[in-house]
Design a protein around this motif. Structure first.
Motif, mmCIF file in Angstrom:
data_model
loop_
_atom_site.group_PDB
_atom_site.id
_atom_site.type_symbol
_atom_site.label_atom_id
_atom_site.label_comp_id
_atom_site.label_asym_id
_atom_site.label_seq_id
_atom_site.Cartn_x
_atom_site.Cartn_y
_atom_site.Cartn_z
ATOM 1 N N GLU A 79 0.868 -1.187 0.000
ATOM 2 C CA GLU A 79 0.000 0.000 0.000
ATOM 3 C C GLU A 79 0.901 1.233 0.000
ATOM 4 O O GLU A 79 2.028 1.188 0.494
ATOM 5 C CB GLU A 79 -0.990 -0.015 1.167
ATOM 6 C CG GLU A 79 -0.437 -0.508 2.487
ATOM 7 C CD GLU A 79 0.149 0.611 3.339
ATOM 8 O OE1 GLU A 79 0.242 1.761 2.855
ATOM 9 O OE2 GLU A 79 0.515 0.331 4.478
ATOM 10 N N THR A 80 0.394 2.320 -0.577
ATOM 11 C CA THR A 80 1.252 3.480 -0.807
ATOM 12 C C THR A 80 1.167 4.523 0.296
ATOM 13 O O THR A 80 1.894 5.512 0.245
ATOM 14 C CB THR A 80 0.905 4.132 -2.158
ATOM 15 O OG1 THR A 80 -0.493 4.448 -2.205
ATOM 16 C CG2 THR A 80 1.234 3.187 -3.301
ATOM 17 N N LEU A 81 0.309 4.335 1.292
ATOM 18 C CA LEU A 81 0.287 5.266 2.419
ATOM 19 C C LEU A 81 1.592 5.159 3.207
ATOM 20 O O LEU A 81 2.305 6.148 3.409
ATOM 21 C CB LEU A 81 -0.916 4.994 3.322
ATOM 22 C CG LEU A 81 -0.991 5.816 4.613
ATOM 23 C CD1 LEU A 81 -0.929 7.308 4.335
ATOM 24 C CD2 LEU A 81 -2.254 5.466 5.388
ATOM 25 N N SER A 82 1.943 3.967 3.647
ATOM 26 C CA SER A 82 3.216 3.774 4.344
ATOM 27 C C SER A 82 4.356 3.523 3.369
ATOM 28 O O SER A 82 5.522 3.748 3.691
ATOM 29 C CB SER A 82 3.111 2.595 5.314
ATOM 30 O OG SER A 82 3.033 1.367 4.606
ATOM 31 N N GLY A 83 4.018 3.013 2.176
ATOM 32 C CA GLY A 83 5.041 2.649 1.198
ATOM 33 C C GLY A 83 5.703 1.323 1.490
ATOM 34 O O GLY A 83 6.654 0.946 0.802
ATOM 35 N N ALA A 84 5.221 0.587 2.482
ATOM 36 C CA ALA A 84 5.841 -0.685 2.855
ATOM 37 C C ALA A 84 5.636 -1.726 1.767
ATOM 38 O O ALA A 84 4.527 -1.895 1.245
ATOM 39 C CB ALA A 84 5.261 -1.189 4.174
#
Length: 663
Positions: A201-206
């Motif tokens: 997911e791109t919110l945390s970029g993990a």
């Protein structure tokens, strides 16, 4: 040298290294005796004539004795690969050696079967049998009857029974081995790299791999430092890239000693029902190869020597999970609890399956004679199998779904029975072949095929007394695989199916996190769906909850101690990583809190208002945009917001509009 002497030498050399292995002296003696018998039969013997032909044709020119042995063996009737040597009389020895080195490597890696055969001789023998059965259109389940497995549990997240199993399984995490099946590249998704390097997911970029490693770190933190082993099965395409990713990121906080990489080897592609190997069109001195299937993970684990070491450490279970399904880790604790409660030797995680859906089903199969077994049946076999025994076919029951749970290929197995079963089989897995025929004669392939094996066919190796079952979870909680490029994803969505694109997987994670916060009593508004590259996704509000924030549902409920005092608007973005308690929070904007090990944070009396972060359209391959993000057709524009990162050990409070106070 006289021809008779040379012929004798070549004949002796035609015994492959696999057959001369000291591990199988009886098999080696038998095979060598057979070859020597052919020699004494005179020049008319098959092996003698092969040696003579190869010598006369100049095929062996420039080769060492060991290399000549390999050529002779490949050209024998047993192997049937003489076609590979057309034109070798004029070929450079170094070119010949490239093909022979490739053959020797594959011969050494192919496992021994139950009859004691191993190497490419066994591969060819198996292939001819399976291809003959396929050409005859034989049904492997002919005469079997199908029923719903007796041993299983259909979970409803948040119920008392679910929480009891999750608590039981949560206590077992410290004694569990985790095996990631990660042999895939992201080319199909438009990503030039390995799939586990994609952002989940791109919110945390993990990345996917980062989230899995973080889950193991969370187990370690909650269990006082006991490290959870991670085994990663790579492929020839992904091994070096996976090693590099781990090294670049310091193993994402894990110790290198707790991570074990096992590389899967390819097998020769087959161009005919006679199991003829296929040379590459670009290079006639390189064989075309293909993956042998994810069932190799069992073969590799058996051969690695890791299973006895894990048992000596007191490990009780092994969990197998796929490379791009991060929601599996939400379901694994409860599945472990079910395995313990029901005494399951193998437990397949499952989801409700629509009738006719293109997904495997967990079934109980009863042959006309002998013991039945519980295992996965592929969707293209299920309907015909049900009808063949007088049933109505693959139809829905009163629930609106098929009575047969949908397999998601996350497996929980008890270590003891698992290791014993592999020891009995020598690590070899059942194989199948699935050629695509060019016409009704079923004799010509559209493209080369190969033998394959599947990890979910492990029940075929387990003894009849071993209990095999399933644990079914709701899809929103446990299933978010990423496997489709945008075109295929749009087509699936148009049919009402889960799109399985990177964007769809990301949306599934946010939706699951929002649902779990609501389950804990929080108010989380749902945002309006957005459309990117023709695919409609529910991305708002984006909520990223690291495994270090909550490893289990019960832990999440304790973290959200304020219940209804926690409110998140549809325009918000929330990221939580670490030991964080939400006592009271009114969020209308962007808030990110990251707490390092040793840091404890309570969010109390916090009212956070800001413009927030928003989604914006981007073109795949856009300049300056990471490919793993741009292939989704969108990116999260992070401007402003409240971002808190605490690294100094201690206890902190976040209050007001995001004020941090050390307690």
């Amino acid at each position: 040298m006289a021809f008779a002497t040379l012929s004798c030498l070549l004949l002796a050399l035609c015994v492959p290294a696999a057959a001369r292995s000291p591990r199988r002296p009886a098999a080696a003696r038998s095979r060598r005796a057979s070859l020597l018998a052919m020699q004494t039969a005179g020049a008319g013997g098959e092996a003698d004539s092969v040696a003579a032909r190869l010598e006369t044709d100049g095929v062996l020119s420039g080769l060492t004795a060991e290399e000549a042995r390999l050529v002779c063996w490949l050209a024998s009737e047993e192997m049937g690969q003489a076609h590979l040597f057309a034109g070798w009389s004029a070929a450079a020895p170094d070119d010949k050696r490239r093909l022979l080195r490739q053959v020797a490597e594959m011969d050494a890696r192919y496992p021994e079967d139950a009859a004691g055969a191993r190497g490419l001789a066994a591969y060819v023998s198996h292939a001819r049998t399976l291809l003959a059965e396929s050409a005859a259109d034989l049904n492997p389940f002919d005469g079997y009857t199908v029923s719903v497995p007796r041993d299983g549990e259909r979970m409803e997240v948040g119920t008392a029974s679910f929480r009891a199993d999750e608590a039981r399984g949560g206590a077992m995490l410290k004694d569990t081995v985790f095996v990631l099946v990660a042999g895939g590249l992201g080319e199909r998704l438009g990503f030039d790299g390995i799939k586990v390097a994609l952002p989940a997911e791109t919110l945390s970029g993990a990345t996917f791999l980062e989230i899995y490693c973080t889950a193991l770190r969370a187990i370690e933190e909650r269990e006082g430092g006991r490290k959870a082993p991670l085994v990663i099965m790579t492929s020839e395409d992904t091994h070096a890239l996976t090693e590099a990713l781990l090294l670049e990121h310091g193993y994402y906080g894990l110790q290198p000693s707790q991570v074990h990489l096992l590389r899967q080897a390819n097998v020769p592609a087959l161009g005919s029902n006679a199991a003829a190997f296929v040379a590459s069109e670009e290079d006639p001195f390189t064989l075309l190869t293909k993956p042998h299937g994810h069932g190799d993970v069992h073969t590799l684990l058996h051969g690695s020597g890791l299973l006895p070491a894990f048992a000596a450490e007191g490990r009780s279970h092994v969990v197998f999970f796929q490379d791009t399904n991060v929601l599996a880790f939400k379901a694994i604790p409860a599945a472990l609890g079910v395995s313990e409660r029901l005494g399951l030797a193998m437990n397949s995680l499952a989801v409700p399956r629509a009738a006719g859906e293109a997904a495997g089903a967990i079934c109980r199969l009863q042959p006309p004679a002998g013991d039945g077994l519980v295992m996965n049946v592929e969707y293209n076999q299920l309907d015909a199998l049900l009808r063949s025994t007088g049933g109505a076919g693959d139809e829905a029951d009163g629930s609106g779904y098929s009575p047969y749970p949908g397999n998601v290929n996350t497996l929980v197995v008890a270590l003891g029975p698992y290791a014993d079963a592999l020891a009995a089989s020598g690590g070899a897995m059942p194989e199948f072949v699935n050629p695509k025929y060019a016409d009704a004669s079923r004799s010509v392939f559209k493209k080369p095929t190969r033998l394959e094996c599947m990890m979910q066919e492990l029940p075929k190796l387990l003894p009849a007394h071993a209990t095999v079952g399933f644990t079914q979870f709701e899809r929103w909680f446990s299933f978010s695989p990423v496997k489709n490029a945008i075109g295929d994803a749009v087509a699936q969505a148009a049919k009402g199916n889960y799109a399985a694109s990177p964007g769809a997987g990301e949306a599934a994670v946010y939706e699951a996190n929002a649902a779990l916060l609501r389950l804990a009593g929080a108010t989380v508004e749902a945002g309006a769906p957005s459309s990117f590259l023709g695919l409609t996704l529910g991305l708002s509000p984006p909520i990223s909850l690291s495994p270090r924030f909550a490893l289990t549902t019960d832990e999440l409920m304790r973290r959200v101690s304020g219940g209804a005092a926690v409110r998140i608007s549809a325009a918000s973005a929330l990221e939580l990583d670490g030991d964080i308690e939400l006592s009271s929070l009114d969020l209308d904007g962007a808030l990110s809190i990251r707490a390092s090990p040793g840091v404890s944070v309570v969010v109390r009396g916090a009212t956070v208002r800001n413009a927030g972060w928003c989604w914006e359209s981007v073109e795949p391959g856009a300049a300056g945009m990471p490919a793993g993000v741009s292939i989704r057709g969108y990116a999260l524009r992070k401007e402003g917001g409240v971002q808190i990162e605490l690294q100094e050990p201690g206890r902190y409070e976040v209050s007001g509009g995001g004020v941090v106070t050390r307690l």
